[in-house]
Design a protein around this motif. Structure first.
Motif, PDB file in Angstrom:
ATOM      1  N   TYR B  18       0.748  -1.268   0.147  1.00  0.00           N
ATOM      2  CA  TYR B  18      -0.049   0.081  -0.047  1.00  0.00           C
ATOM      3  C   TYR B  18       0.744   1.348  -0.045  1.00  0.00           C
ATOM      4  CZ  TYR B  18      -3.190  -3.299   0.875  1.00  0.00           C
ATOM      5  OH  TYR B  18      -3.909  -4.792   0.999  1.00  0.00           O
ATOM      6  N   GLY B  19       1.761   1.413   0.842  1.00  0.00           N
ATOM      7  CA  GLY B  19       2.779   2.550   0.998  1.00  0.00           C
ATOM      8  C   GLY B  19       3.480   2.839  -0.485  1.00  0.00           C
ATOM      9  N   THR B  20       3.669   1.958  -1.150  1.00  0.00           N
ATOM     10  CA  THR B  20       4.211   1.975  -2.560  1.00  0.00           C
ATOM     11  C   THR B  20       3.534   0.812  -3.467  1.00  0.00           C
ATOM     12  OG1 THR B  20       6.132   0.658  -2.097  1.00  0.00           O
ATOM     13  CG2 THR B  20       6.505   3.058  -1.799  1.00  0.00           C
ATOM     14  N   ILE B  21       3.597   0.841  -4.598  1.00  0.00           N
ATOM     15  CA  ILE B  21       2.859  -0.454  -5.526  1.00  0.00           C
ATOM     16  C   ILE B  21       3.904  -1.608  -5.751  1.00  0.00           C
ATOM     17  CG2 ILE B  21       3.914   0.641  -7.769  1.00  0.00           C
ATOM     18  CD1 ILE B  21       0.881   0.270  -8.876  1.00  0.00           C
ATOM     19  N   TYR B  22       4.964  -1.591  -5.107  1.00  0.00           N
ATOM     20  CA  TYR B  22       5.884  -2.680  -5.236  1.00  0.00           C
ATOM     21  C   TYR B  22       5.110  -3.951  -5.255  1.00  0.00           C
ATOM     22  CZ  TYR B  22       9.266   1.198  -6.314  1.00  0.00           C
ATOM     23  OH  TYR B  22      10.007   2.422  -6.647  1.00  0.00           O
ATOM     24  N   ALA B  23       4.670  -4.158  -4.120  1.00  0.00           N
ATOM     25  CA  ALA B  23       4.199  -5.252  -3.632  1.00  0.00           C
ATOM     26  C   ALA B  23       3.011  -6.019  -4.331  1.00  0.00           C
ATOM     27  CB  ALA B  23       3.512  -5.271  -2.263  1.00  0.00           C
ATOM     28  N   LEU B  24       2.216  -5.056  -4.983  1.00  0.00           N
ATOM     29  CA  LEU B  24       0.933  -5.413  -5.840  1.00  0.00           C
ATOM     30  C   LEU B  24       1.931  -5.917  -7.269  1.00  0.00           C
ATOM     31  CD1 LEU B  24      -1.901  -5.613  -6.910  1.00  0.00           C
ATOM     32  CD2 LEU B  24      -1.649  -3.116  -7.051  1.00  0.00           C
ATOM     33  N   GLU B  25       2.532  -4.844  -7.693  1.00  0.00           N
ATOM     34  CA  GLU B  25       3.168  -5.450  -8.906  1.00  0.00           C
ATOM     35  C   GLU B  25       3.859  -6.487  -9.241  1.00  0.00           C
ATOM     36  OE1 GLU B  25       2.311  -1.327 -11.867  1.00  0.00           O
ATOM     37  OE2 GLU B  25       4.364  -1.381 -10.912  1.00  0.00           O
ATOM     38  N   SER B  26       4.782  -6.682  -8.088  1.00  0.00           N
ATOM     39  CA  SER B  26       5.625  -8.133  -8.024  1.00  0.00           C
ATOM     40  C   SER B  26       4.719  -9.104  -7.914  1.00  0.00           C
ATOM     41  CB  SER B  26       6.362  -7.910  -6.411  1.00  0.00           C
ATOM     42  OG  SER B  26       6.805  -9.132  -6.272  1.00  0.00           O
ATOM     43  N   LEU B  27       3.591  -9.130  -7.298  1.00  0.00           N
ATOM     44  CA  LEU B  27       2.656 -10.173  -7.293  1.00  0.00           C
ATOM     45  C   LEU B  27       1.950 -10.693  -8.616  1.00  0.00           C
ATOM     46  CD1 LEU B  27       1.351 -12.175  -5.437  1.00  0.00           C
ATOM     47  CD2 LEU B  27      -0.616 -10.428  -4.898  1.00  0.00           C
ATOM     48  N   GLU B  28       2.033  -9.418  -9.339  1.00  0.00           N
ATOM     49  CA  GLU B  28       1.241  -9.674 -10.623  1.00  0.00           C
ATOM     50  C   GLU B  28       2.641 -10.606 -11.469  1.00  0.00           C
ATOM     51  OE1 GLU B  28       0.233  -5.770 -12.143  1.00  0.00           O
ATOM     52  OE2 GLU B  28      -1.600  -5.898 -10.897  1.00  0.00           O
ATOM     53  N   VAL B  29       3.743 -10.175 -11.417  1.00  0.00           N
ATOM     54  CA  VAL B  29       4.621 -10.770 -12.123  1.00  0.00           C
ATOM     55  C   VAL B  29       4.862 -12.355 -11.646  1.00  0.00           C
ATOM     56  CG1 VAL B  29       7.152 -11.121 -12.575  1.00  0.00           C
ATOM     57  CG2 VAL B  29       6.324  -8.666 -12.182  1.00  0.00           C
ATOM     58  N   VAL B  30       4.726 -12.618 -10.518  1.00  0.00           N
ATOM     59  CA  VAL B  30       4.603 -13.940  -9.754  1.00  0.00           C
ATOM     60  C   VAL B  30       3.568 -14.807 -10.484  1.00  0.00           C
ATOM     61  CG1 VAL B  30       4.149 -15.260  -7.691  1.00  0.00           C
ATOM     62  CG2 VAL B  30       5.669 -13.390  -7.737  1.00  0.00           C
ATOM     63  N   LEU B  31       2.383 -14.262 -10.432  1.00  0.00           N
ATOM     64  CA  LEU B  31       1.172 -14.732 -11.311  1.00  0.00           C
ATOM     65  C   LEU B  31       1.513 -15.240 -12.783  1.00  0.00           C
ATOM     66  CD1 LEU B  31      -1.621 -12.888  -9.715  1.00  0.00           C
ATOM     67  CD2 LEU B  31      -0.992 -15.144  -9.112  1.00  0.00           C
ATOM     68  N   ILE B  32       2.025 -14.213 -13.526  1.00  0.00           N
ATOM     69  CA  ILE B  32       2.473 -14.653 -14.654  1.00  0.00           C
ATOM     70  C   ILE B  32       3.611 -15.734 -14.900  1.00  0.00           C
ATOM     71  CG2 ILE B  32       3.538 -13.581 -16.997  1.00  0.00           C
ATOM     72  CD1 ILE B  32       0.799 -12.392 -16.519  1.00  0.00           C
ATOM     73  N   SER B  33       4.645 -15.726 -13.990  1.00  0.00           N
ATOM     74  CA  SER B  33       5.488 -16.553 -13.926  1.00  0.00           C
ATOM     75  C   SER B  33       5.092 -17.942 -13.899  1.00  0.00           C
ATOM     76  CB  SER B  33       6.550 -16.288 -12.954  1.00  0.00           C
ATOM     77  OG  SER B  33       5.955 -16.760 -11.923  1.00  0.00           O
ATOM     78  N   ALA B  34       3.887 -18.176 -13.444  1.00  0.00           N
ATOM     79  CA  ALA B  34       3.185 -19.514 -13.320  1.00  0.00           C
ATOM     80  C   ALA B  34       2.807 -20.102 -14.283  1.00  0.00           C
ATOM     81  CB  ALA B  34       1.894 -19.462 -12.246  1.00  0.00           C
TER      82      ALA B  34
ATOM     83  N   ARG C  97       8.289  -1.045 -27.609  1.00  0.00           N
ATOM     84  CA  ARG C  97       6.986  -1.948 -27.726  1.00  0.00           C
ATOM     85  C   ARG C  97       6.383  -2.196 -26.409  1.00  0.00           C
ATOM     86  NH1 ARG C  97       7.118  -7.526 -28.001  1.00  0.00           N
ATOM     87  NH2 ARG C  97       9.118  -8.363 -27.253  1.00  0.00           N
ATOM     88  N   ILE C  98       4.853  -2.150 -26.505  1.00  0.00           N
ATOM     89  CA  ILE C  98       4.272  -2.486 -25.122  1.00  0.00           C
ATOM     90  C   ILE C  98       3.911  -4.079 -25.401  1.00  0.00           C
ATOM     91  CG2 ILE C  98       1.993  -2.024 -23.868  1.00  0.00           C
ATOM     92  CD1 ILE C  98       2.169   0.881 -24.793  1.00  0.00           C
ATOM     93  N   SER C  99       4.063  -4.599 -24.378  1.00  0.00           N
ATOM     94  CA  SER C  99       3.711  -5.916 -24.318  1.00  0.00           C
ATOM     95  C   SER C  99       3.301  -6.562 -22.720  1.00  0.00           C
ATOM     96  CB  SER C  99       4.537  -6.940 -24.917  1.00  0.00           C
ATOM     97  OG  SER C  99       4.298  -8.383 -25.079  1.00  0.00           O
ATOM     98  N   GLY C 100       3.273  -7.876 -22.754  1.00  0.00           N
ATOM     99  CA  GLY C 100       2.809  -8.334 -21.451  1.00  0.00           C
ATOM    100  C   GLY C 100       3.871  -8.688 -20.475  1.00  0.00           C
ATOM    101  N   LEU C 101       3.736  -9.051 -19.320  1.00  0.00           N
ATOM    102  CA  LEU C 101       4.687  -9.276 -18.134  1.00  0.00           C
ATOM    103  C   LEU C 101       5.345 -10.572 -18.543  1.00  0.00           C
ATOM    104  CD1 LEU C 101       3.185  -8.553 -14.695  1.00  0.00           C
ATOM    105  CD2 LEU C 101       5.348  -7.869 -15.458  1.00  0.00           C
ATOM    106  N   GLY C 102       4.838 -11.344 -19.463  1.00  0.00           N
ATOM    107  CA  GLY C 102       5.325 -12.623 -19.837  1.00  0.00           C
ATOM    108  C   GLY C 102       6.665 -12.484 -20.578  1.00  0.00           C
ATOM    109  N   GLN C 103       6.854 -11.361 -21.165  1.00  0.00           N
ATOM    110  CA  GLN C 103       7.978 -11.052 -21.839  1.00  0.00           C
ATOM    111  C   GLN C 103       9.130 -10.786 -20.457  1.00  0.00           C
ATOM    112  OE1 GLN C 103       8.482  -9.671 -25.712  1.00  0.00           O
ATOM    113  NE2 GLN C 103       6.756 -11.229 -25.392  1.00  0.00           N
ATOM    114  N   LEU C 104       9.144 -10.319 -19.634  1.00  0.00           N
ATOM    115  CA  LEU C 104      10.099 -10.406 -18.657  1.00  0.00           C
ATOM    116  C   LEU C 104      10.334 -11.882 -18.225  1.00  0.00           C
ATOM    117  CD1 LEU C 104      11.623  -8.953 -16.443  1.00  0.00           C
ATOM    118  CD2 LEU C 104       9.680  -8.872 -15.028  1.00  0.00           C
TER     119      LEU C 104
END
Lengths: 98, 123, 119
Positions: B18-34, C97-104
């Protein structure tokens, strides 16, 4: 592994966190973290203690920019961006302590 | 690189929510990595342990409460959650205060675990 | 060696993108390959074509565009982070270019090293 810290040790806990868990390897201080390896800084003792178990480097251009080049403590190696690249290549993993 | 490469990814969370967005956006990467079938580990240390605190109520700050997502991670086959013991203790927290099952590791064990990774992302 | 770069902070506010840029230049000069540069969090602001720094300052956005053109770099801006911050195709600087997090994640898998620059 290569640990990269870019925060002043007197402002943030990144250096403390890194040194608390690091198991050897190398430490590269960049940006505001370079102050940690300058004479008289309160963090110098931590850096000196870390040197027993890991190699410590600073990014020279960041020291120069901050007018601190003449205060670098002994035992810490100053490298340029090319040296930064070499360190990343040398260690199989790296971690930026943000 | 060929299909089927499995690397050991570690996401290190050291910032409070909440104080910064890092925690939320980190979680978004984690979900994609799955979706990439990698060997994923999550680490919570320093103020990052606050991300897992039970009882988050964000209505008053008009922010999305994303903490339930941590409980949904095992549905994505992300089951390796590690918390550094010293960080918990320094914040007056115990494992019982956390909203998800984790493995608590003392600092040296955490450092050794990091050494076994291929890719470490820190947020 | 193949490098992937992650940049988490915007231009001017924080030195991270400067350090990342100089790291990339040094790596390319040494004959390494930059597999991808991924812009996340406020790092997406490095791609705004609306950026206009004073004449006597470095132009961080144009500098990335130029490096991308010279070395065929793949500069990828995270779509979710970009939309949050008002970065769209219509104000995207050349070379990005704009793309998804999968690219990371993919860059992390394909590169020999991933280096993060942030705050």
């Amino acid at each position: 592994m290569l640990h990269i810290v870019n925060k002043s040790p007197l402002e943030r806990n990144a250096l403390d966190a890194c040194l608390r868990v690091a198991q050897g390897g190398a430490l590269l201080l960049t940006e505001d973290a370079v102050y940690a390896a300058t004479r008289g800084n309160a963090a110098v003792e931590k850096i000196t203690a870390a040197m027993a178990g890991m190699k410590v480097y600073v990014l020279g251009p960041d020291l120069d920019a901050r007018g601190m080049s003449d205060r670098l403590i002994e035992g810490v190696t100053s490298v340029g961006y090319d040296g930064f690249v070499d360190l990343v290549a040398e260690y199989p993993t790296n971690q930026s302590w943000l | 690189m060929s299909e089927g490469t499995v690397k050991k990814f570690m996401f290190v969370n050291r910032k409070a929510p909440y104080g910064t967005i890092y925690a939320l956006e980190s979680l978004e990467v984690v979900l994609i990595s799955a979706a990439f079938d990698q060997d994923v580990s999550l680490v919570f240390m320093d103020d990052g342990v606050f991300q897992l605190k039970k009882g988050q109520q964000t209505k008053g700050i008009e922010n999305k409460n994303f903490s339930p997502t941590y409980r949904a991670l095992d549905g994505y086959d992300i089951e390796k959650l590690y918390v550094e013991q010293e960080s918990l203790e320094a914040r007056g927290l115990t494992e019982d205060d956390l909203l998800v099952d984790v493995t608590v590791l003392p600092k040296a064990e955490m450092g050794k675990l990091m050494e076994t990774m291929d890719v470490v992302l820190s947020f | 060696m193949k490098f992937a770069i992650l940049i988490n902070e915007g231009p001017y506010q924080h030195q991270a993108t400067d350090t990342a840029f100089l790291f990339c230049k040094a790596a390319l000069a040494k004959g390494h390959e930059i597999r991808r540069v991924f812009f996340y969090h406020d790092g997406v602001n490095n791609s705004s074509s609306l950026t206009e720094p004073p004449q006597d300052d470095r132009n961080i956005v144009q500098r990335w565009s130029k490096l991308a053109e010279e070395h065929k770099l793949d500069l990828v801006v995270c779509v979710a982070a970009a939309l949050r911050r008002g970065i769209k195709d219509e104000n995207l600087a050349p070379g990005f270019r704009i793309s998804g997090l999968g690219q990371l994640v993919e860059a992390g898998i394909e590169a020999d090293r991933l280096v993060t620059f942030g705050d």
